[in-house]
Design a protein around this motif. Structure first.
Motif, PDB file in Angstrom:
ATOM      1  N   SER A  12      -3.158   4.966  -6.524  1.00 49.79           N
ATOM      2  CA  SER A  12      -3.219   3.695  -7.231  1.00 49.79           C
ATOM      3  C   SER A  12      -2.888   3.883  -8.701  1.00 49.79           C
ATOM      4  O   SER A  12      -3.286   4.864  -9.322  1.00 49.79           O
ATOM      5  N   LYS A  41      -1.057  -3.087 -13.997  1.00 58.47           N
ATOM      6  CA  LYS A  41      -1.276  -4.119 -12.977  1.00 58.47           C
ATOM      7  C   LYS A  41       0.038  -4.470 -12.280  1.00 58.47           C
ATOM      8  O   LYS A  41       0.079  -4.627 -11.054  1.00 58.47           O
ATOM      9  N   ILE A  42       1.101  -4.594 -13.071  1.00 61.37           N
ATOM     10  CA  ILE A  42       2.412  -4.885 -12.470  1.00 61.37           C
ATOM     11  C   ILE A  42       2.834  -3.743 -11.559  1.00 61.37           C
ATOM     12  O   ILE A  42       3.309  -3.969 -10.442  1.00 61.37           O
ATOM     13  N   GLU A  44       0.982  -1.652  -9.924  1.00 60.64           N
ATOM     14  CA  GLU A  44       0.186  -1.659  -8.696  1.00 60.64           C
ATOM     15  C   GLU A  44       0.743  -2.672  -7.700  1.00 60.64           C
ATOM     16  O   GLU A  44       0.875  -2.376  -6.516  1.00 60.64           O
ATOM     17  N   GLU A  45       1.100  -3.852  -8.187  1.00 58.13           N
ATOM     18  CA  GLU A  45       1.677  -4.870  -7.305  1.00 58.13           C
ATOM     19  C   GLU A  45       3.011  -4.398  -6.724  1.00 58.13           C
ATOM     20  O   GLU A  45       3.285  -4.608  -5.537  1.00 58.13           O
ATOM     21  N   LEU A  46       3.835  -3.764  -7.558  1.00 53.93           N
ATOM     22  CA  LEU A  46       5.139  -3.274  -7.097  1.00 53.93           C
ATOM     23  C   LEU A  46       4.984  -2.149  -6.078  1.00 53.93           C
ATOM     24  O   LEU A  46       5.741  -2.078  -5.110  1.00 53.93           O
ATOM     25  N   ARG A  47       4.013  -1.267  -6.292  1.00 60.03           N
ATOM     26  CA  ARG A  47       3.766  -0.177  -5.327  1.00 60.03           C
ATOM     27  C   ARG A  47       3.282  -0.735  -3.997  1.00 60.03           C
ATOM     28  O   ARG A  47       3.724  -0.313  -2.935  1.00 60.03           O
ATOM     29  N   GLN A  48       2.357  -1.689  -4.075  1.00 64.96           N
ATOM     30  CA  GLN A  48       1.823  -2.299  -2.850  1.00 64.96           C
ATOM     31  C   GLN A  48       2.924  -3.005  -2.058  1.00 64.96           C
ATOM     32  O   GLN A  48       2.907  -2.994  -0.835  1.00 64.96           O
ATOM     33  N   ALA A  49       3.890  -3.589  -2.779  1.00 66.15           N
ATOM     34  CA  ALA A  49       4.999  -4.297  -2.126  1.00 66.15           C
ATOM     35  C   ALA A  49       6.113  -3.344  -1.696  1.00 66.15           C
ATOM     36  O   ALA A  49       7.084  -3.764  -1.072  1.00 66.15           O
ATOM     37  N   LYS A  51       8.203  -1.775  -3.672  1.00 65.28           N
ATOM     38  CA  LYS A  51       9.384  -1.910  -4.519  1.00 65.28           C
ATOM     39  C   LYS A  51       9.626  -0.686  -5.398  1.00 65.28           C
ATOM     40  O   LYS A  51      10.752  -0.428  -5.801  1.00 65.28           O
ATOM     41  N   GLY A 122       9.049  -7.064 -11.706  1.00 63.77           N
ATOM     42  CA  GLY A 122       7.739  -7.682 -11.897  1.00 63.77           C
ATOM     43  C   GLY A 122       7.585  -8.073 -13.350  1.00 63.77           C
ATOM     44  O   GLY A 122       8.233  -7.507 -14.220  1.00 63.77           O
ATOM     45  N   SER A 124       4.832 -10.161 -16.518  1.00 62.59           N
ATOM     46  CA  SER A 124       3.528 -10.648 -16.943  1.00 62.59           C
ATOM     47  C   SER A 124       3.653 -11.186 -18.363  1.00 62.59           C
ATOM     48  O   SER A 124       4.550 -10.777 -19.099  1.00 62.59           O
TER      49      SER A 124
END
Length: 177
Positions: A12, A41-42, A44-49, A51, A122, A124
Motif C-alpha cells: 500500500s 492517496k491518488i 493508492e487508487e491507481l494501484r488498486q485500479a 493503472k 489520477g 486531486s
C-alpha cells in the motif's frame, strides 16, 4: 485468517517509507506533507485500479490556482526546481504550472510540454493556505526508464539518467585512486 489477527498490506502507498530528504524540505514541511498525502492517496487508487505498479513510473503535474502566486507557492517552486518534491513523493519528476497551465513556474522535468500532453491517470485538488489551490495530476511520462534508479528520466545512450551517470562516473573515478 484467525480472529483478532492484524493484517498489514505492505504494498500500500500509505505504508511507503518517507525518503531521505534535504533540509530545504524540512523548512517547508507544512506545505510538503499535504502535497505528499494527496499524491499518496491518488497512487493508492491507481494501484488498486491496476493503472500503475510503482510511483516511479509517474510524474506529478501541479497547477497553481492562487490569489498571490508569488507568496503562496515560493517554497513549492523551490522544492520542485531542486527535485526534492520528486524525491519526497517517489516520482520521476514534478512540474508546477502557472494558473493558466501554459507556463511552468518550476520543474525538475526537462520537457514539461510533452508531459503536459500525456493523459491524466489520477487527480486531486488541494486547498492551500491564503486562499490558494493546487490542482495535482498524475501522469505517465513518455521517456525511457533508467537502468539504475528505475525512474523515467530520459536516459542517455548508456541507459542511465544524468544523475546516475554522474554517480557511476564518480564511483569509477574514486576506484582509480
Amino acid at each position: 485468517l484467525e480472529s483478532g489477527m492484524i493484517v498489514f498490506f505492505s504494498n500500500s502507498a500509505f505504508f511507503s517509507q518517507f525518503p531521505h530528504v534535504m533540509l530545504q524540505s524540512i523548512k517547508h514541511i507544512d506545505q510538503v506533507l499535504p502535497i505528499r498525502s494527496s499524491v499518496m492517496k491518488i497512487f493508492e487508487e491507481l494501484r488498486q485500479a491496476g493503472k500503475i505498479s510503482s510511483s516511479g513510473e509517474t510524474c506529478i503535474v501541479m497547477q497553481a490556482k492562487v490569489l498571490k502566486e508569488e507568496d503562496a507557492l515560493n517554497s513549492i517552486v523551490e522544492l520542485t526546481a531542486t527535485g526534492e518534491l520528486s524525491q519526497i513523493c517517489g516520482v520521476s519528476g514534478t512540474v508546477l504550472l502557472n494558473s493558466a497551465g501554459d507556463k511552468p513556474l518550476s520543474s525538475d522535468w526537462k520537457d514539461f510540454k510533452s508531459l503536459a500532453t500525456q493523459s491524466v491517470l489520477g487527480e486531486s485538488v488541494l486547498e492551500m493556505p491564503e486562499g490558494s489551490q493546487l490542482n495535482i495530476s498524475i501522469r505517465r511520462p513518455n521517456s525511457s526508464r533508467c537502468a539504475r534508479c528505475r525512474l523515467h528520466t530520459a536516459p542517455l545512450e548508456s541507459g542511465l539518467c544524468n544523475r546516475c551517470e554522474q554517480a557511476v562516473n564518480d564511483y569509477l573515478a574514486a576506484q582509480k585512486l
